[in-house]
Design a protein around this motif. Structure first.
Motif, PDB file in Angstrom:
ATOM      1  N   THR A 145      93.623  -0.846 -29.668  1.00 52.37           N
ATOM      2  CA  THR A 145      94.277  -1.157 -30.942  1.00 52.37           C
ATOM      3  C   THR A 145      93.345  -1.912 -31.879  1.00 52.37           C
ATOM      4  N   GLY A 146      92.335  -2.576 -31.308  1.00 51.58           N
ATOM      5  CA  GLY A 146      91.467  -3.414 -32.125  1.00 51.58           C
ATOM      6  C   GLY A 146      92.116  -4.719 -32.533  1.00 51.58           C
ATOM      7  N   GLU A 147      93.325  -4.966 -32.031  1.00 52.67           N
ATOM      8  CA  GLU A 147      94.055  -6.194 -32.325  1.00 52.67           C
ATOM      9  C   GLU A 147      94.012  -7.105 -31.101  1.00 52.67           C
ATOM     10  N   MET A 148      93.830  -8.386 -31.348  1.00 54.01           N
ATOM     11  CA  MET A 148      93.790  -9.349 -30.258  1.00 54.01           C
ATOM     12  C   MET A 148      95.216  -9.730 -29.887  1.00 54.01           C
ATOM     13  N   GLY A 149      95.721  -9.139 -28.820  1.00 49.40           N
ATOM     14  CA  GLY A 149      97.084  -9.399 -28.399  1.00 49.40           C
ATOM     15  C   GLY A 149      97.292 -10.845 -27.985  1.00 49.40           C
ATOM     16  N   THR A 150      98.469 -11.361 -28.248  1.00 49.42           N
ATOM     17  CA  THR A 150      98.831 -12.721 -27.849  1.00 49.42           C
ATOM     18  C   THR A 150     100.235 -12.700 -27.254  1.00 49.42           C
ATOM     19  N   VAL A 151     100.636 -13.834 -26.702  1.00 49.28           N
ATOM     20  CA  VAL A 151     101.993 -13.955 -26.174  1.00 49.28           C
ATOM     21  C   VAL A 151     103.013 -13.694 -27.273  1.00 49.28           C
ATOM     22  N   TYR A 152     102.696 -14.135 -28.462  1.00 46.78           N
ATOM     23  CA  TYR A 152     103.647 -14.031 -29.568  1.00 46.78           C
ATOM     24  C   TYR A 152     103.496 -12.735 -30.358  1.00 46.78           C
ATOM     25  N   ARG A 153     102.364 -12.080 -30.205  1.00 43.54           N
ATOM     26  CA  ARG A 153     102.134 -10.804 -30.871  1.00 43.54           C
ATOM     27  C   ARG A 153     101.555  -9.839 -29.845  1.00 43.54           C
ATOM     28  N   PRO A 154     102.411  -9.412 -28.890  1.00 39.77           N
ATOM     29  CA  PRO A 154     101.889  -8.664 -27.741  1.00 39.77           C
ATOM     30  C   PRO A 154     101.541  -7.217 -28.075  1.00 39.77           C
ATOM     31  N   VAL A 155     100.532  -6.732 -27.385  1.00 42.81           N
ATOM     32  CA  VAL A 155     100.297  -5.290 -27.318  1.00 42.81           C
ATOM     33  C   VAL A 155     100.931  -4.816 -26.015  1.00 42.81           C
ATOM     34  N   ASN A 156     101.342  -3.563 -25.960  1.00 43.49           N
ATOM     35  CA  ASN A 156     102.003  -3.039 -24.756  1.00 43.49           C
ATOM     36  C   ASN A 156     103.063  -4.012 -24.235  1.00 43.49           C
ATOM     37  N   PRO A 157     104.071  -4.322 -25.068  1.00 42.11           N
ATOM     38  CA  PRO A 157     105.025  -5.384 -24.700  1.00 42.11           C
ATOM     39  C   PRO A 157     105.803  -5.133 -23.423  1.00 42.11           C
ATOM     40  N   ASP A 158     105.937  -3.889 -23.000  1.00 38.68           N
ATOM     41  CA  ASP A 158     106.712  -3.592 -21.797  1.00 38.68           C
ATOM     42  C   ASP A 158     105.856  -3.349 -20.559  1.00 38.68           C
ATOM     43  N   SER A 159     104.543  -3.511 -20.688  1.00 37.93           N
ATOM     44  CA  SER A 159     103.661  -3.171 -19.573  1.00 37.93           C
ATOM     45  C   SER A 159     103.443  -4.370 -18.662  1.00 37.93           C
ATOM     46  N   LYS A 160     103.638  -4.142 -17.359  1.00 37.27           N
ATOM     47  CA  LYS A 160     103.344  -5.183 -16.379  1.00 37.27           C
ATOM     48  C   LYS A 160     102.478  -4.628 -15.248  1.00 37.27           C
ATOM     49  N   GLY A 161     101.592  -3.714 -15.592  1.00 37.43           N
ATOM     50  CA  GLY A 161     100.681  -3.160 -14.605  1.00 37.43           C
ATOM     51  C   GLY A 161      99.768  -4.220 -14.023  1.00 37.43           C
ATOM     52  N   CYS A 162      99.175  -3.907 -12.886  1.00 39.58           N
ATOM     53  CA  CYS A 162      98.359  -4.888 -12.169  1.00 39.58           C
ATOM     54  C   CYS A 162      96.997  -5.116 -12.809  1.00 39.58           C
ATOM     55  N   GLY A 163      96.734  -4.454 -13.951  1.00 37.88           N
ATOM     56  CA  GLY A 163      95.452  -4.636 -14.622  1.00 37.88           C
ATOM     57  C   GLY A 163      95.185  -6.037 -15.104  1.00 37.88           C
ATOM     58  N   THR A 164      96.211  -6.885 -15.167  1.00 38.67           N
ATOM     59  CA  THR A 164      95.972  -8.286 -15.505  1.00 38.67           C
ATOM     60  C   THR A 164      95.536  -9.089 -14.288  1.00 38.67           C
ATOM     61  N   VAL A 165      96.205  -8.847 -13.150  1.00 38.96           N
ATOM     62  CA  VAL A 165      95.933  -9.646 -11.951  1.00 38.96           C
ATOM     63  C   VAL A 165      94.543  -9.353 -11.412  1.00 38.96           C
ATOM     64  N   MET A 166      94.189  -8.092 -11.325  1.00 35.45           N
ATOM     65  CA  MET A 166      92.956  -7.718 -10.627  1.00 35.45           C
ATOM     66  C   MET A 166      91.703  -8.250 -11.303  1.00 35.45           C
ATOM     67  N   ARG A 167      91.784  -8.698 -12.552  1.00 35.48           N
ATOM     68  CA  ARG A 167      90.594  -9.179 -13.269  1.00 35.48           C
ATOM     69  C   ARG A 167      90.581 -10.689 -13.453  1.00 35.48           C
ATOM     70  N   SER A 168      91.567 -11.406 -12.890  1.00 36.79           N
ATOM     71  CA  SER A 168      91.802 -12.793 -13.276  1.00 36.79           C
ATOM     72  C   SER A 168      91.243 -13.852 -12.346  1.00 36.79           C
ATOM     73  N   ALA A 169      90.619 -13.478 -11.242  1.00 40.82           N
ATOM     74  CA  ALA A 169      90.083 -14.497 -10.327  1.00 40.82           C
ATOM     75  C   ALA A 169      89.103 -15.455 -11.005  1.00 40.82           C
ATOM     76  N   PRO A 170      88.223 -14.991 -11.911  1.00 40.67           N
ATOM     77  CA  PRO A 170      87.223 -15.916 -12.468  1.00 40.67           C
ATOM     78  C   PRO A 170      87.803 -17.145 -13.156  1.00 40.67           C
ATOM     79  N   PHE A 171      89.009 -17.062 -13.711  1.00 39.97           N
ATOM     80  CA  PHE A 171      89.587 -18.229 -14.368  1.00 39.97           C
ATOM     81  C   PHE A 171      89.764 -19.380 -13.384  1.00 39.97           C
ATOM     82  N   GLY A 172      90.033 -19.040 -12.127  1.00 41.22           N
ATOM     83  CA  GLY A 172      90.224 -20.076 -11.120  1.00 41.22           C
ATOM     84  C   GLY A 172      88.944 -20.645 -10.554  1.00 41.22           C
ATOM     85  N   LEU A 173      87.811 -20.073 -10.908  1.00 38.64           N
ATOM     86  CA  LEU A 173      86.534 -20.512 -10.350  1.00 38.64           C
ATOM     87  C   LEU A 173      85.823 -21.559 -11.206  1.00 38.64           C
ATOM     88  N   ILE A 174      86.395 -21.860 -12.386  1.00 40.72           N
ATOM     89  CA  ILE A 174      85.763 -22.836 -13.262  1.00 40.72           C
ATOM     90  C   ILE A 174      86.153 -24.236 -12.793  1.00 40.72           C
TER      91      ILE A 174
END
Length: 372
Positions: A145-174
Motif C-alpha cells: 500500500t505504501g502506507e505505514m500501518g498503525t494500530v489506529y490506521r490499520p492495513v489488512n484490519p481483519d488479518s491475523k496471519g502468523c506473519g507478525t509472530v514469525m518475524r518478531s523475536a529480535p524485539f526481545g533481544l534488545i
C-alpha cells in the motif's frame, strides 16, 4: 522436575542473539521442506516418524520469508539504534517499516510513487535474501500500500496471519529495554502489515517471551510471564489467551519433564492447538513443542541434559504436522536459541543451513549496536 527449574548455565548475550537467529533459521529451513504437505504426505515422503533431520532432504532446504523478515527486523532495529548511539532520536517503527519496504523490493513487489525510497544497507546486497520463498499475502499487500500501518490506521484490519509472530523475536533481544517498550515495539511493527488484535498481541507476547529468556528466565517461567502480560492488556485477545493456556496445560500433562513419554501426535497437536497459519496458533504450537520436549530429569548441575538433543526434538515436533511448519519451526528455534544460546544448535544442521554468514552478519550487527 518442572521446566521453570530447568535452567542451564547462562549463555552470554552475544550467544543468545546468535542462537536465536540461527535457531530460528534452522527451524524455518526444516519446516519449509514440508510447509505445504499434510501429515499423510510427510509420512509418505519420510516414513512414519516424519521428517527427522536435514540428512533426509537430498536436495537440501532453504529458509523462507520467515527468516528473511526476521533479519530485516534486525536491520530496522539496528538502524534505529545506530541513530540513537549517535545521539539522534529515531522512530524505531519507521526504521522497521523502511526495512520491510526494502525486503518487499527483494520480492519484486512495487509500491506507489508516494512511498518513501529507503537508502540501501548491507543486508540488501545479500543474494540469499532476494529469493521469493512463499511470502505471506498480508505481509506483501500491507506493505504494498505504501502506507505505514498503525494500530489506529490499520492495513489488512481483519488479518491475523502468523506473519507478525514469525518475524518478531529480535524485539526481545534488545537489552536494557523495559518489557512495556518491547511489547509496544513488537505490536506496533505487527500493525505495519496486520490489523487484527490477535496478530498484534501474539507478536507482543512472543517478543516478551524472548525478552524474558534473554534476561535469564526459565522456559516455562518465561512462557507464563508472557501469558500473564497478555492477560493484562486492556483488550486481551481471547483466542491468544486460550491457545497459550492450552499449550502450557498440554505440555505439563504430556511432556517428558513431567515423566511422560507420549507426546501429542501430529493429528492431536493440530486438533488441540491449530495448524499454525494464524498468529496465536503458530505461537501455541511452537511453545508446546519447546516445553513438551524438555528432557525428563533435566539437571544442569549434573549436565544431564543435551541442549542439542532438546533442540532437535522440539524442532521435529514443531514441523511434523498438517500446517504452517516453517513458521512453527522458526518460532520454536528462536525460543530455544534465546534460552540456550548457540550451544543448542546441532553442528550437522548448521552445515546444512543456507547462508549462515548472512545470519551471523546480522547477529554481529545487533551485538555491536547493543553492546552485547
Amino acid at each position: 522436575m518442572s521446566s521453570e527449574e530447568f535452567r542451564p548455565p547462562a549463555p552470554t548475550p552475544e550467544s543468545r542473539i546468535h542462537g536465536c537467529l540461527l535457531g530460528g533459521a534452522l527451524g524455518d529451513s526444516l519446516g519449509y521442506a514440508v510447509e505445504f504437505d499434510d501429515i499423510a504426505g510427510i509420512r509418505s515422503r519420510f516414513g512414519p516418524e516424519g521428517l527427522q533431520d536435514f540428512s533426509a532432504l537430498d536436495g537440501g532446504s532453504h529458509f523462507s520469508d520467515d527468516t528473511q523478515m526476521t533479519l530485516y527486523t534486525v536491520d530496522g532495529l539496528v538502524e534505529a539504534l545506530e541513530w540513537a548511539n549517535d545521539g539522534t532520536a529515531a522512530d524505531a517503527n519507521a526504521c522497521v517499516w523502511l526495512a520491510y519496504l526494502r525486503w518487499l523490493a527483494t520480492q519484486g513487489v512495487p509500491v506507489p510513487p508516494s512511498a518513501p525510497a529507503p537508502q540501501p544497507r548491507w543486508i540488501d546486497g545479500q543474494e540469499a535474501l532476494k529469493h521469493r520463498r512463499a511470502p505471506g499475502n498480508a505481509c506483501l499487500s500491507g506493505l504494498a500500500t505504501g502506507e505505514m500501518g498503525t494500530v489506529y490506521r490499520p492495513v489488512n484490519p481483519d488479518s491475523k496471519g502468523c506473519g507478525t509472530v514469525m518475524r518478531s523475536a529480535p524485539f526481545g533481544l534488545i537489552p536494557h529495554v523495559p518489557a512495556e517498550a518491547v511489547y509496544k515495539l513488537s505490536s506496533d511493527a505487527a500493525s505495519l502489515t496486520h490489523g487484527h488484535r490477535s496478530a498484534r498481541q501474539s507478536a507482543g507476547a512472543f517478543s516478551l517471551l524472548i525478552h524474558a529468556l534473554a534476561g535469564g528466565q526459565g522456559l516455562r517461567e518465561a512462557a507464563e510471564y508472557a501469558l500473564n502480560r497478555g492477560r493484562e492488556q486492556s483488550d486481551p485477545e481471547p483466542a491468544l489467551i486460550s491457545r497459550l493456556e492450552r499449550a502450557l496445560q498440554l505440555a505439563e500433562s504430556s511432556g517428558q519433564a513431567a515423566g511422560k513419554t507420549a507426546l501429542l501426535s501430529p493429528e492431536d497437536l493440530v486438533r488441540e492447538l491449530g495448524e499454525g497459519w494464524v498468529a496465536e496458533e503458530a505461537l501455541a504450537v511452537a511453545l508446546y513443542a519447546v516445553l513438551a520436549t524438555v528432557p525428563a530429569g533435566a539437571d544442569p548441575e549434573t549436565a544431564a541434559v543435551s541442549p542439542q538433543r532438546h533442540f532437535r526434538d522440539a524442532i521435529v515436533l514443531a514441523v511434523n504436522h498438517s500446517g504452517d511448519s516453517d513458521s512453527t519451526g522458526s518460532i520454536a528455534g528462536n525460543i530455544l536459541g534465546a534460552f540456550y544460546g548457540e550451544d543448542c544448535l546441532p553442528a550437522a544442521w548448521l552445515e546444512s543451513l543456507e547462508a549462515p554468514e548472512v545470519i551471523r552478519g546480522m547477529a554481529r550487527q545487533l551485538v555491536s549496536v547493543t553492546g552485547s
